[in-house]
Design an enzyme around this catalytic site. Sequence first.
Site, PDB file in Angstrom:
ATOM      1  CB  SER A 179      49.399  75.083 129.669  1.00 32.22           C
ATOM      2  OG  SER A 179      48.241  75.772 130.040  1.00 32.22           O
ATOM      3  CB  SER A 180      46.610  73.687 134.360  1.00 33.96           C
ATOM      4  OG  SER A 180      46.396  75.081 134.364  1.00 33.96           O
TER       5      SER A 180
ATOM      6  CE  LYS B 188      51.795  77.344 126.191  1.00 29.98           C
ATOM      7  NZ  LYS B 188      52.826  77.519 127.199  1.00 29.98           N
TER       8      LYS B 188
END
Length: 158
Positions: free
Chosen positions: A21-22, A27
Site C-alpha cells: 500500500s502507498s 503491507k
Amino acid sequence: MSSGPHGGFGEIHLQALQQGSSIMPGKINPVIPEMITEVAMRVIANDSAITLAASHGEFELNAFFPLIADSLLESLDLLNSGIQLFDAKCISTLKADPEACKRHLFASSAFGTAYIGKLGYDKVSHIIKENSPETAKEILDQLIQHISESSILNTSTK
C-alpha cells in the site's frame, strides 16, 4: 488475514506478489484472494444474466440463448483459470503461524467447545463467563483431570 510484518492477526502469512500500500509501507496486499473474489462476483453476475435470459424464453424458443451460452462459458473459463491461479499463487504458498493461532484461540472462549462433551454446556459456559480465558482453561483442565482420576479410582475399586 495477514497484512504485512506487523498488521492483521498474524495467523497466516501471504506471499508478497506486488508492492504494498502507498499509505501503509510494508503491507502485503492480498491480490490473489482479491482476484478470486472478483471471479466469484463475475460468476454471480453471469448467473443473474443467465437467469434473466432464461426467464424470457417463450416455449422452446429463446432469443437470449447466445447470452446464456456466453455467460456460462465465461464463468467456466474464469473459474477454471482463477482456481488454478489461486491454488498456485496463494494456497500452496500460504504459511500458518501455529503460535499466533494458539494465542488467538486461547484469548477467546472458542476453546471451551472442546470441554462440552465431558463437562456439559452449562458448566463450561458458566466457567468461561466468570473467568478470564487463561483461568477458565486452567479450571476446565483441572475438572477434566479430576474426572479422569475419579474414573480410574472407580474402575480399580470394582
